[in-house]
Design an enzyme around this catalytic site. Sequence first.
Site, mmCIF file in Angstrom:
data_model
loop_
_atom_site.group_PDB
_atom_site.id
_atom_site.type_symbol
_atom_site.label_atom_id
_atom_site.label_comp_id
_atom_site.label_asym_id
_atom_site.label_seq_id
_atom_site.Cartn_x
_atom_site.Cartn_y
_atom_site.Cartn_z
ATOM 1 N N SER A 124 0.808 -1.036 0.065
ATOM 2 C CA SER A 124 -0.170 0.039 -0.108
ATOM 3 C C SER A 124 0.856 1.293 -0.175
ATOM 4 C CB SER A 124 -1.003 0.173 1.429
ATOM 5 O OG SER A 124 -1.481 1.230 1.550
ATOM 6 N N TYR A 149 -2.061 -1.039 10.945
ATOM 7 C CA TYR A 149 -2.435 -1.624 9.453
ATOM 8 C C TYR A 149 -1.114 -0.987 8.615
ATOM 9 C CZ TYR A 149 -3.867 -1.742 4.843
ATOM 10 O OH TYR A 149 -3.784 -1.947 3.322
ATOM 11 N N LYS A 153 1.944 -3.387 6.940
ATOM 12 C CA LYS A 153 2.520 -3.720 5.552
ATOM 13 C C LYS A 153 3.751 -3.305 5.290
ATOM 14 C CE LYS A 153 -1.545 -4.725 3.610
ATOM 15 N NZ LYS A 153 -1.845 -5.862 3.028
HETATM 16 P P1 NAD Z 1 -10.713 -7.068 1.328
HETATM 17 O O1 NAD Z 1 -11.079 -6.827 2.771
HETATM 18 O O2 NAD Z 1 -12.074 -6.571 0.409
HETATM 19 O O3 NAD Z 1 -10.207 -8.307 0.880
HETATM 20 C C1 NAD Z 1 -9.325 -9.041 1.741
HETATM 21 C C2 NAD Z 1 -9.980 -10.513 1.786
HETATM 22 O O4 NAD Z 1 -9.094 -11.350 2.635
HETATM 23 C C3 NAD Z 1 -11.340 -10.725 2.219
HETATM 24 O O5 NAD Z 1 -11.944 -11.236 1.195
HETATM 25 C C4 NAD Z 1 -10.993 -11.283 3.663
HETATM 26 O O6 NAD Z 1 -12.186 -12.244 3.681
HETATM 27 C C5 NAD Z 1 -9.946 -12.173 3.389
HETATM 28 N N1 NAD Z 1 -9.031 -12.498 4.514
HETATM 29 C C6 NAD Z 1 -8.795 -11.672 5.450
HETATM 30 N N2 NAD Z 1 -8.083 -12.226 6.476
HETATM 31 C C7 NAD Z 1 -7.891 -13.676 5.954
HETATM 32 C C8 NAD Z 1 -7.212 -14.780 6.544
HETATM 33 N N3 NAD Z 1 -6.509 -14.772 7.607
HETATM 34 N N4 NAD Z 1 -7.201 -15.857 5.911
HETATM 35 C C9 NAD Z 1 -8.058 -16.069 4.721
HETATM 36 N N5 NAD Z 1 -8.795 -14.920 4.118
HETATM 37 C C10 NAD Z 1 -8.641 -13.707 4.908
HETATM 38 O O7 NAD Z 1 -9.829 -5.974 1.059
HETATM 39 P P2 NAD Z 1 -9.526 -5.312 -0.550
HETATM 40 O O8 NAD Z 1 -9.646 -3.929 -0.635
HETATM 41 O O9 NAD Z 1 -9.552 -6.212 -1.609
HETATM 42 O O10 NAD Z 1 -7.688 -5.654 -0.238
HETATM 43 C C11 NAD Z 1 -6.888 -6.537 -0.593
HETATM 44 C C12 NAD Z 1 -5.539 -6.228 0.088
HETATM 45 O O11 NAD Z 1 -4.979 -5.084 -0.592
HETATM 46 C C13 NAD Z 1 -5.292 -6.090 1.184
HETATM 47 O O12 NAD Z 1 -4.069 -7.177 1.882
HETATM 48 C C14 NAD Z 1 -5.298 -4.722 1.819
HETATM 49 O O13 NAD Z 1 -4.667 -4.431 2.506
HETATM 50 C C15 NAD Z 1 -4.457 -4.373 0.505
HETATM 51 N N6 NAD Z 1 -4.710 -2.802 0.052
HETATM 52 C C16 NAD Z 1 -6.075 -2.416 -0.112
HETATM 53 C C17 NAD Z 1 -6.387 -1.105 -0.457
HETATM 54 C C18 NAD Z 1 -7.682 -0.607 -0.409
HETATM 55 O O14 NAD Z 1 -8.036 0.403 -0.324
HETATM 56 N N7 NAD Z 1 -8.698 -1.430 -0.531
HETATM 57 C C19 NAD Z 1 -5.069 -0.357 -0.323
HETATM 58 C C20 NAD Z 1 -3.864 -0.841 -0.149
HETATM 59 C C21 NAD Z 1 -3.764 -2.195 0.007
HETATM 60 C C1 UD1 Z 2 -6.754 5.250 3.844
HETATM 61 C C2 UD1 Z 2 -5.933 4.695 4.774
HETATM 62 C C3 UD1 Z 2 -4.651 3.970 4.337
HETATM 63 C C4 UD1 Z 2 -5.204 2.926 3.318
HETATM 64 C C5 UD1 Z 2 -6.127 3.466 2.349
HETATM 65 C C6 UD1 Z 2 -6.667 2.437 1.339
HETATM 66 C C7 UD1 Z 2 -6.468 6.150 6.532
HETATM 67 C C8 UD1 Z 2 -5.789 7.388 7.457
HETATM 68 N N1 UD1 Z 2 -5.656 5.877 5.708
HETATM 69 O O1 UD1 Z 2 -6.199 6.015 3.182
HETATM 70 O O2 UD1 Z 2 -3.987 3.616 5.125
HETATM 71 O O3 UD1 Z 2 -4.085 2.420 2.514
HETATM 72 O O4 UD1 Z 2 -7.136 4.202 2.880
HETATM 73 O O5 UD1 Z 2 -7.568 3.133 0.156
HETATM 74 O O6 UD1 Z 2 -7.633 5.795 6.982
HETATM 75 N N2 UD1 Z 2 -12.192 11.743 3.409
HETATM 76 C C9 UD1 Z 2 -13.318 12.805 3.860
HETATM 77 N N3 UD1 Z 2 -14.392 12.165 3.950
HETATM 78 C C10 UD1 Z 2 -14.336 11.031 4.655
HETATM 79 C C11 UD1 Z 2 -13.428 9.927 4.145
HETATM 80 C C12 UD1 Z 2 -12.220 10.372 3.713
HETATM 81 O O7 UD1 Z 2 -12.985 13.847 3.503
HETATM 82 O O8 UD1 Z 2 -15.585 10.403 4.982
HETATM 83 C C13 UD1 Z 2 -11.101 12.153 2.747
HETATM 84 C C14 UD1 Z 2 -9.637 11.876 3.852
HETATM 85 O O9 UD1 Z 2 -9.394 13.034 4.561
HETATM 86 C C15 UD1 Z 2 -8.567 11.931 2.394
HETATM 87 C C16 UD1 Z 2 -9.329 11.422 1.257
HETATM 88 O O10 UD1 Z 2 -10.714 11.823 1.625
HETATM 89 O O11 UD1 Z 2 -8.016 13.005 1.935
HETATM 90 C C17 UD1 Z 2 -9.419 9.960 1.178
HETATM 91 O O12 UD1 Z 2 -9.556 9.178 2.327
HETATM 92 P P1 UD1 Z 2 -9.746 7.705 2.372
HETATM 93 O O13 UD1 Z 2 -10.536 7.041 1.141
HETATM 94 O O14 UD1 Z 2 -10.181 7.293 3.940
HETATM 95 O O15 UD1 Z 2 -8.392 7.034 1.759
HETATM 96 P P2 UD1 Z 2 -6.895 7.362 2.533
HETATM 97 O O16 UD1 Z 2 -7.086 8.273 3.987
HETATM 98 O O17 UD1 Z 2 -5.775 8.030 1.528
#
Ligand code: NAD
Ligand code: UD1
Length: 338
Positions: A124, A149, A153
């Site tokens: 991330s 979190y 990572k």
């Molecule tokens: P998500 O929660 O939709 O998907 C994660 C999946 O992993 C879920 O289906 C959950 O049921 C499963 N899971 C969790 N713990 C588990 C375990 N111990 N054993 C088996 N399954 C398990 O999240 P996502 O948004 O699809 O994210 C996927 C990955 O990408 C995650 O590692 C997340 O940290 C990373 N990531 C997500 C974002 C984001 O904003 N969505 C941003 C950066 C990184």
């Molecule tokens: C958040 C996580 C980050 C994670 C990422 C995944 C935090 C502090 N950081 O990032 O670790 O990897 O999600 O996508 O939670 N905002 C509003 N109103 C809201 C929600 C968000 O104004 O109700 C603003 C936030 O201040 C930010 C932007 O929208 O400026 C995006 O926010 P968000 O979607 O939560 O993502 P991040 O904060 O970038």
Amino acid sequence: MAILVTGGAGYIGSHTVLTLLERGDDVVVIDNLSNASRTSLDRVAELTGREPTVYIADILDKEALRTIFSRHNITDVIHFAGLKSVSESVKEPLAYYENNVTGTLVLLHEMLAAGVNHFIFSSSATVYGNPESVPLNEQARTGGTTNPYGTSKYMVEQILADFSHAQPDFRITCLRYFNPVGAHPSGRIGEDPNGIPNNLVPYISQVAIGKLETVSVFGNDYPTPDGTGVRDYIHVMDLATGHLAALDSQDKGAAFKVFNLGTGIGYSVLNLIEAFEKAAQTQIPYQFVARRPGDIAECWSDPSLARTELGWQATHNLDDMMRDTWNWQKNNPNGYRM
Ligand code: NAD
Ligand code: UD1
């Protein structure tokens, strides 16, 4: 030959499984459904006409992993499984370190035992902490994460770098996602957060559908063009193709690689609200409130390394992202719950 996708029922996982099946790969999924619904994978099968093999099990369960590696000829692992809520991680750090760090260790041990050595990790942009400058390239300083979190990572990236030195036959790619949004254009799969969303785009879309009243904009006094936070939003279908590009290039270049997956464009909270209003043809009420603790002013990527080394770049713009988010939301007002 098959690809094991951990967390494949989740948001990014389900879109990636779909993209893999569409191009003809065989896919095995392990997911404990702690933050997902089995329906996502039923819909992936409906959309692709192909079925992934699904194990409802935990990556902390060595026996389950052993069974999977013994039954299937797995060549590659894409590791999405983990917990991802920043606020929950502050309240439950042990659950976050256990799932995200220990879970990865268990998986790597079982891969070693099974002789499977191609690994892609969901990292991330959070590993950059509070950026010294933007855009961020992969050489930017990492660490200084402010919540369990993000630290989990960062720790896994460190572990993977050390492991790569010790196991030069392993091919490891860390993909640092910026802000994933959007949904498959069919509107059949998408992001289905539990409870009140923490992230901006799911929140806006629930306001648009009438489930929530007003978007709280966290701060309008940041040193950004309109005072609101700026991020690099990326369409989930672009992320999915980024994983395919990473898979295809694992045998080229260094054994341990890190790539940003972003668009390279920063948009503000107000830009997002405006784009969503256009997509949904509705007004989104919002109010300015105090900054959210731990938030940074701006964060966007330099995505050029992925372009030159993976031959990948994002192809969806902000209007595409908002259109597909809205299409998913309006067709599934309660997510995967009927
Ligand atoms: P998500 O929660 O939709 O998907 C994660 C999946 O992993 C879920 O289906 C959950 O049921 C499963 N899971 C969790 N713990 C588990 C375990 N111990 N054993 C088996 N399954 C398990 O999240 P996502 O948004 O699809 O994210 C996927 C990955 O990408 C995650 O590692 C997340 O940290 C990373 N990531 C997500 C974002 C984001 O904003 N969505 C941003 C950066 C990184
Ligand atoms: C958040 C996580 C980050 C994670 C990422 C995944 C935090 C502090 N950081 O990032 O670790 O990897 O999600 O996508 O939670 N905002 C509003 N109103 C809201 C929600 C968000 O104004 O109700 C603003 C936030 O201040 C930010 C932007 O929208 O400026 C995006 O926010 P968000 O979607 O939560 O993502 P991040 O904060 O970038």
